[in-house]
Enzyme design. Structure first.
Site, PDB file in Angstrom:
ATOM      1  N   ASN A 248       1.624  -5.463  10.202  1.00  9.50           N
ATOM      2  CA  ASN A 248       1.446  -6.403  11.464  1.00  9.50           C
ATOM      3  C   ASN A 248       0.734  -5.479  12.430  1.00  9.50           C
ATOM      4  O   ASN A 248       0.743  -4.520  12.677  1.00  9.50           O
ATOM      5  CB  ASN A 248       2.884  -6.844  11.844  1.00  9.50           C
ATOM      6  CG  ASN A 248       3.670  -5.761  12.490  1.00  9.50           C
ATOM      7  OD1 ASN A 248       3.494  -5.211  13.482  1.00  9.50           O
ATOM      8  ND2 ASN A 248       4.345  -5.061  11.412  1.00  9.50           N
TER       9      ASN A 248
ATOM     10  N   CYS B  54     -13.811   0.255  24.821  1.00 10.97           N
ATOM     11  CA  CYS B  54     -12.299   0.023  24.207  1.00 10.97           C
ATOM     12  C   CYS B  54     -11.350   0.249  25.394  1.00 10.97           C
ATOM     13  O   CYS B  54     -11.338   1.027  25.926  1.00 10.97           O
ATOM     14  CB  CYS B  54     -12.366   0.850  22.871  1.00 10.97           C
ATOM     15  SG  CYS B  54     -10.733   0.663  22.332  1.00 10.97           S
TER      16      CYS B  54
ATOM     17  N   ASN C  64       8.475  -8.816  -3.393  1.00 10.10           N
ATOM     18  CA  ASN C  64       7.742  -7.529  -3.336  1.00 10.10           C
ATOM     19  C   ASN C  64       7.645  -7.065  -4.679  1.00 10.10           C
ATOM     20  O   ASN C  64       6.740  -6.252  -4.791  1.00 10.10           O
ATOM     21  CB  ASN C  64       8.476  -6.659  -2.614  1.00 10.10           C
ATOM     22  CG  ASN C  64       8.763  -6.750  -1.264  1.00 10.10           C
ATOM     23  OD1 ASN C  64       9.934  -6.531  -0.577  1.00 10.10           O
ATOM     24  ND2 ASN C  64       7.934  -7.702  -0.557  1.00 10.10           N
TER      25      ASN C  64
ATOM     26  N   ILE D 158       0.845  -1.088  -0.115  1.00 12.79           N
ATOM     27  CA  ILE D 158      -0.069   0.096  -0.016  1.00 12.79           C
ATOM     28  C   ILE D 158       0.857   1.248  -0.044  1.00 12.79           C
ATOM     29  O   ILE D 158       0.609   2.156  -0.616  1.00 12.79           O
ATOM     30  CB  ILE D 158      -0.997   0.066   1.093  1.00 12.79           C
ATOM     31  CG1 ILE D 158      -1.634  -1.132   0.981  1.00 12.79           C
ATOM     32  CG2 ILE D 158      -1.658   1.435   1.167  1.00 12.79           C
ATOM     33  CD1 ILE D 158      -2.957  -1.309   2.444  1.00 12.79           C
TER      34      ILE D 158
ATOM     35  N   CYS E  50       2.245 -30.184  23.752  1.00 12.00           N
ATOM     36  CA  CYS E  50       2.102 -31.603  23.359  1.00 12.00           C
ATOM     37  C   CYS E  50       1.704 -32.054  22.268  1.00 12.00           C
ATOM     38  O   CYS E  50       2.117 -33.169  21.429  1.00 12.00           O
ATOM     39  CB  CYS E  50       1.190 -32.268  24.589  1.00 12.00           C
ATOM     40  SG  CYS E  50       1.880 -32.312  26.287  1.00 12.00           S
TER      41      CYS E  50
END
Lengths: 662, 547
Positions: free
Chosen positions: A150, A459, A88, A60, A205
């Site tokens: 992220n 919030c 990219n 973007i 596990c």
């Protein structure tokens, strides 16, 4: 999925935010003439004066930087930590083959600058979470654009923008889907107003002892095996093996097993290494597991493998031919060939680094063929041991690397929408700001826009009272903060309250050990955030978040000083109802193809800078890590063993295992 | 016209793996087959007007790696171009715009060949079309002159080339895709959860036998076996039981289905340590979706009932396979089985067995379709088994685009069609406020159509309304078209304010949308917009029209 369903389309009765100024006919067309005419003189002037920040120069970001430059924004700062990768180039058009491994921020600046010399572009090849990018710095911008990849960084910028009260335009894409959202403190919902999906995790596990799906073996190869042999060994200290009655013994065994594996690490680069490693993890460990009869009552027991036998069968295979076919599901023998070959390549890198006197730590990167081959082959061999379907390298790359499809077209659309929202922000027309979804699979439409959501009163990030305090970090103790800021300046008086930061509780009425410690000893620096939770049952204040600012000039007799006078501090009371917000329906990752998530952000996050920013949470009980209520949640969890069962593995961005600390 | 524009020697990517890595993020959307289609595409851009929107579209096609592009543009670069077009810099001033653009765009992806025109005074669009290898698709930007547009339309008709018109002015834009005849899509990428087809109400002998073997002693199975029965076997077993007590009929109404679901739920064992059984939960959850009689999906129905007007098209492999699938449907009352089995709780061995039963049936069905197809005279013999497999796998989701409507629908592209859509849109607007619907974007489309052949010269509000009136060959009477005149006037004012120029940001956004649709058409994957999409940059909205 139709994102508009939860929020029906609103009537378009709002005034058109069209330019108000009349066009001035210009005798000659200049560079600026179309902008000036279309935007109107006042908006165009606004744009030219605006100093904006763009965080992220990926998918973007490249598009957005171009649009900002050609729209005539006066000064654009670009921050990106990342370097350019081959994968990219199919969309990040400011970058070329010769730029691979160079800074995205710097190359993007150079490429974009020459097309509009009038715009000032400032590039920072740095992490947006660095201390230099403090609240004061954020508040110097007119608008901040998030073009991030992220969750963690998005949350950070969201928090900083709220603290600095700077409007934020948040955006994200995945495949053909995308969205844009305007975040303005107190006016529209913030990034954290809707709960986000938390990382997918697996019980230790399941990964180490009883895998039943390909993904379990892939996580094992990536997060356990690769990390133990080539990763940072100090990560081991982060292992938390949550124990309950049933698995205590097995967890002990697993610890011993890991320790033995780390010993093998010293043999990296020797001729016997491949065989040693193979026999350790695919024979010895499996034999031990198999001997645990209880474990296999309801499961098919694993079959240990014989290295020599398998190697004999694999002898006739052509290594290069096998490696070339990433789409094919390799046979067990072919996997051994890849296992040995990738191990050799990785070992060679370790030895080269060592001889150059450098640290030799290799972490998983989906675009690093050596690590990918190793993880793919190890995972498949383990799958064979446990009778699980094997996967092609292509599929494993997606599953291990948490790859989100990304293309130029979607980024172009989303970046364009960001600028359109920026116009509304510049004009202060927040009532017209939209949350726009790009949903090409919805019937007969591409874009669906909704009125911006209102802030969620519950919030944990923006539903709090935010303030700042100047602190003499040399002198101030936690007690100074309690006495001079919280009790007096903020007006808590004799109320019961707790102070916490992202690590945990620093102070509450029962936890007073830290009071005499200096703030610096408690790890509190300039731009640290402290949360004050009112523990009174009757009419409690909302949580208060204090941003600590290092005092630039002497503060006088007290080492802590609130930014406001006490009479100006108006902390609202907590809303009566304590219900949790409903997750907001949004177009999300994993609606588009079979992306299975086990990476740092639960399937939403692509490492390349273009992925959705919002994902509805599946479960609210594992909310935000930085949740203001975090500490108390943790306290509860420690006593709730049942809840621990499904929370053990969480991975960080480097692909290492960090085990959550409950 | 064979000269390739390339200012520098690009680094050649090493081997297939480098290319795979470069295109990795998009291969996950359209796979190797889509990429191969892109790489063999030859795209022409006829650029006019301010020229940014065409270039932005082309950029988004060059990045993912089309094979070749040509830019035809008669303009020389001027100062205004530099402000709105990212791919032109100061050194381009005064040079042919096509040349500069081809050079700078070519740098984006060294694997794409680029060319430009006109290079001499004698070169024209007509001569370019004559000399070039066949174009896969052609796009042009407005305003365009009549002669060039007619040349393109002629070429498109002759060679069955998709033609994409793009217009971006001020805050508004639209694009129209004109496809050569009916455009079928097999690989529509339906939502994965929608593709489950288990045939529980019409099981074939092998599946029945499998279920019977699994469940014959269902009550005496130990807890492990009982808790690992695949839900397909569970449902088949209890459907049999249901039939026995319901005159041999399956649950069909919603009420019956919920009763049946309860039957399944109650059959789960709860006296085990887990206090329930995941496989029975899965079975109960699947009841409403999978216990449903077959009905022919509307997309495929349209294919089966399609009346051919074009004998060449009729002989294409798509239509031959479609005929074969239709024959299959007529004979069996069902479609070829797709053959995939969703993930479910089961022992690995049993699950693989179940998968094989479905796969074997799917292979058998596909083989039957292939045999039928090959028996069809003419091109039938050339039908590729892979194409048959893909069709059979996606049969329920096959879709036709650009179908000429029958009955009282006016032909696409006609004035009558415009009038029909306009009347419908204006009628919708009358009740829009009550139904909380946004206002139609059709007036934006009409106003831009009114500007189709005007430069940025002297258009004004009245001229635009006049042009629209003549486009519709109709008086815009308020009885039929409501306040269209006023709406057109508003759009015209906005357009005039922009002096009919392009805004980079709007053109960049539009370029993203157009390229996305072109990729769908080139790869024949996903369902493209049919056929006109209007973008309103003031309200950040799009609307699609079939005109």
């Amino acid at each position: 999925m139709d994102p508009a369903m939860g929020n029906p389309m609103v009537p378009m009765t709002a005034q058109i935010p069209a330019p108000v100024a009349q066009p001035i006919p210009l005798p000659v067309l200049t560079r600026d003439s179309y902008n000036s005419q279309s935007l109107g003189r006042s908006l165009n002037a606004n744009v030219k004066q605006a100093r904006v920040l763009m965080v992220g120069a990926g998918g973007i970001g490249c598009e957005l930087l171009k649009n900002l430059v050609l729209t005539g924004f006066g000064e654009v700062h670009v921050v990106d930590l990342d370097t350019i990768d081959l994968s990219n180039l199919n969309r990040q058009f400011l970058f070329r083959h010769e730029h691979i491994k160079k800074s995205k921020a710097l190359v993007a600046k150079e490429a974009a600058q020459k097309f509009n010399p009038a715009v000032k572009i400032v590039a920072h090849h740095a992490n947006i979470k660095d201390a230099q990018f403090n609240i004061e710095w954020f508040s110097s911008f007119r608008i901040v654009f998030n073009a991030l990849d992220n969750l963690e960084a998005r949350r950070h910028v969201n928090k900083m923008c709220l603290a600095a009260d700077v409007p934020l335009i948040e955006s994200g894409t995945t495949g053909f889907n995308g969205q844009v959202q305007v975040i303005k403190k107190g006016v529209t919902a913030c990034y954290d107003c809707a709960p986000k999906e938390t990382p997918k995790s697996f019980p230790v596990c399941t990964i180490r002892s009883t895998p039943s799906q390909p993904i379990h073996c892939i996580v094992w190869g990536k997060s356990y095996l690769l990390n133990e042999i080539f990763g940072a060994s100090e990560d081991e200290s982060a292992f938390d093996h949550t124990v309950d009655g049933d698995n205590a013994q097995e967890i002990e065994e697993l610890k011993r097993e890991s320790a033995a594996l780390r010993k093998i690490r010293n043999s990296v680069g020797t001729e016997e290494f491949a065989q040693m490693l193979f026999e350790k993890v695919f024979k010895t460990d499996i034999e031990r597991l198999r001997s645990m009869e209880d474990m296999w009552k309801t499961r098919k027991p694993p079959e240990p493998l014989n290295y020599k036998e398998l190697l004999d069968k694999a002898k006739s295979l052509d290594k290069d031919k096998v490696l070339k076919d990433a789409q094919k599901v390799w046979s067990l023998e072919e996997n051994l060939v890849v296992f040995n070959d990738s191990l050799e390549r990785l070992s060679k890198r370790v030895l080269e680094n060592k001889s150059a006197g450098e640290e030799s730590i290799i972490t998983f990167d989906k675009d690093d063929e050596d690590t990918l081959d190793f993880v793919a082959a190890s995972a498949n061999i383990r799958s064979a041991v446990f009778g699980i379907d094997r996967k092609s390298k292509f599929d494993i790359k997606q599953m291990a690397g948490n790859i989100i499809p990304a293309i130029a077209t979607t980024n172009a659309i989303v970046a364009g929408l960001c600028v359109l929202e920026a116009f509304k922000v510049l004009k202060g027309h927040y009532e017209q700001a939209k949350e726009v979804f790009l949903t090409p699979f919805a019937n007969a439409r591409m874009l669906a826009s909704d009125k911006s959501r209102e802030p969620n009163p519950d919030c944990p990030v923006c539903g709090v009272y935010q303030t700042r305090a100047y602190v003499d970090l040399e002198k101030a103790t936690l007690n100074d903060l309690v006495e001079h800021l919280i009790k007096t300046n903020l007006g808590y008086g004799e109320k019961d309250f707790a102070i916490s930061n992202e690590v945990g509780i620093l102070y509450d009425p029962d936890e007073t050990d830290n009071l005499e410690k200096k703030l610096s000893e408690l790890g509190i620096k300039s731009d640290s955030f402290l949360t004050i939770t009112d523990e009174d049952d009757e009419e409690p204040f909302v949580n208060v978040v204090v941003a600590i600012q290092e005092a630039k000039e002497p503060l006088g007799d007290k080492p802590v000083k609130g930014i406001l006078d006490p009479e100006d501090v108006k902390i609202p009371l907590k809303p009566k109802k304590q219900s949790q917000p409903e997750p907001v329906a949004t177009p999300t990752a994993a609606t588009n193809g079979a992306s299975i998530s086990n990476g740092q952000n639960g399937g939403v996050i692509n490492l390349d800078g273009d992925e959705p920013m919002t994902t509805p949470a599946k479960s609210l009980k594992r909310g935000h890590p930085e949740d203001a209520e975090g500490p108390s949640v943790k306290k509860i969890k420690a006593n709730d063993k049942a809840a621990d069962d499904d929370i053990v593995f969480i991975e960080d961005s480097a692909g290492a295992i960090v085990i959550d600390d409950d | 016209m064979t000269e390739i524009v390339m200012d520098q020697t690009p680094p050649i990517l090493q081997g297939p793996s480098d290319k795979e890595r470069k295109y990795d993020r998009q291969l996950r959307l359209w796979a190797a087959s889509g990429q191969a289609a892109l790489e063999s595409a030859n795209i022409l851009l006829v650029n006019s007007g301010a020229g940014t929107v065409g270039v932005e579209t082309l950029k988004n096609l060059i990045l993912p790696g089309i094979g070749r592009f040509v830019i035809h543009d008669n303009a020389l670069v001027d100062e205004a171009d530099l402000g709105v077009n990212f791919f032109l810099d100061d050194s381009c001033y005064g040079k042919p715009r096509a040349q500069c653009l081809a050079s700078l765009l070519g740098e984006l992806n060294p694997e794409v060949d680029g060319d430009w025109s006109p290079k001499t005074k004698n070169d024209s669009l007509g001569s370019l079309l004559k000399q070039s290898p066949l174009f896969t698709a052609i796009m042009y930007t407005y305003p365009i002159n009549h002669v060039e547009l007619e040349t393109l339309e002629q070429y498109s008709k002759e060679h069955k080339t998709p033609l994409i018109a793009i217009h971006s002015t001020g805050f508004y834009s639209y694009f129209t895709i004109r496809l050569p005849g009916t455009f079928p899509i097999v690989d529509t990428h339906p939502d994965e959860t929608a593709t489950t087809d288990l045939r529980l109400l019409s099981p074939w002998p092998e599946l029945v036998e499998f279920a019977n073997t699994m469940t014959k002693d269902i009550d005496s199975l130990d807890n492990f076996e009982h808790g690992h029965l695949p839900y397909v076997a569970i449902l088949l077993h209890y459907l049999d039981k249901w039939k026995a007590t319901h005159n041999g009929t399956y649950p069909s109404t919603y009420k019956e289905k919920t009763e049946f679901r309860q039957l399944v739920r109650d059959a789960a064992r709860t006296d085990n340590p887990e206090g329930g059984e995941e496989n029975f939960d899965e079975a109960a959850a699947a009841v409403l979706k999978t216990v449903a009689p077959f009905s022919l999906p509307s997309g495929l129905k349209e294919v089966f009932e399609y009346e051919h007007k074009d004998p060449i098209q009729e002989r294409s492999t798509f239509w031959i396979i479609a005929d074969a699938v239709k024959a299959f449907y007529t004979k069996h009352g069902s479609l070829p089985l797709p053959g995939n089995v969703p993930d479910m709780k089961a022992q690995s061995k049993v699950y693989v067995q179940l998968q094989n039963i479905y796969k074997a049936k799917a292979r058998k069905d596909a083989a039957e379709v292939l045999q039928t197809a090959r028996a069809i005279a003419g091109t039938g013999r050339e039908v590729d088994p892979a194409e048959v497999d893909l069709f059979c796998k996606n049969a329920a989701f096959v879709k036709l685009i650009n179908v000429e409507g029958g009955g009282d629908t006016a032909p696409l592209g006609s004035k009558e069609r415009l009038q029909q859509v306009l009347r419908q849109e204006m009628a919708n607007d009358q009740v829009a406020e009550m139904t909380l619907q946004p206002m139609s974007l059709f007036p934006i489309y009409l106003a831009l159509r009114g500007l189709a052949h005007c430069g940025n010269a002297s258009s004004d509000k009245t001229q635009i309304v006049e042009a629209v009136t003549s486009l519709l060959s109709d008086n815009l009477s308020s009885e039929e078209y409501g306040d269209l005149n006023e709406k057109l006037g508003n759009v015209a004012e906005d357009l005039a304010r922009a002096e009919y120029g392009e805004l980079h940001n709007i053109s960049a956004l539009t370029g993203g949308m157009v390229a996305q649709e072109m990729i769908k058409i080139i790869t024949k994957q996903y369902i493209p917009i049919d056929n006109t999409c209007v973008f309103d940059g003031i309200r950040s909205r799009t609307q699609v029209f079939h005109v």
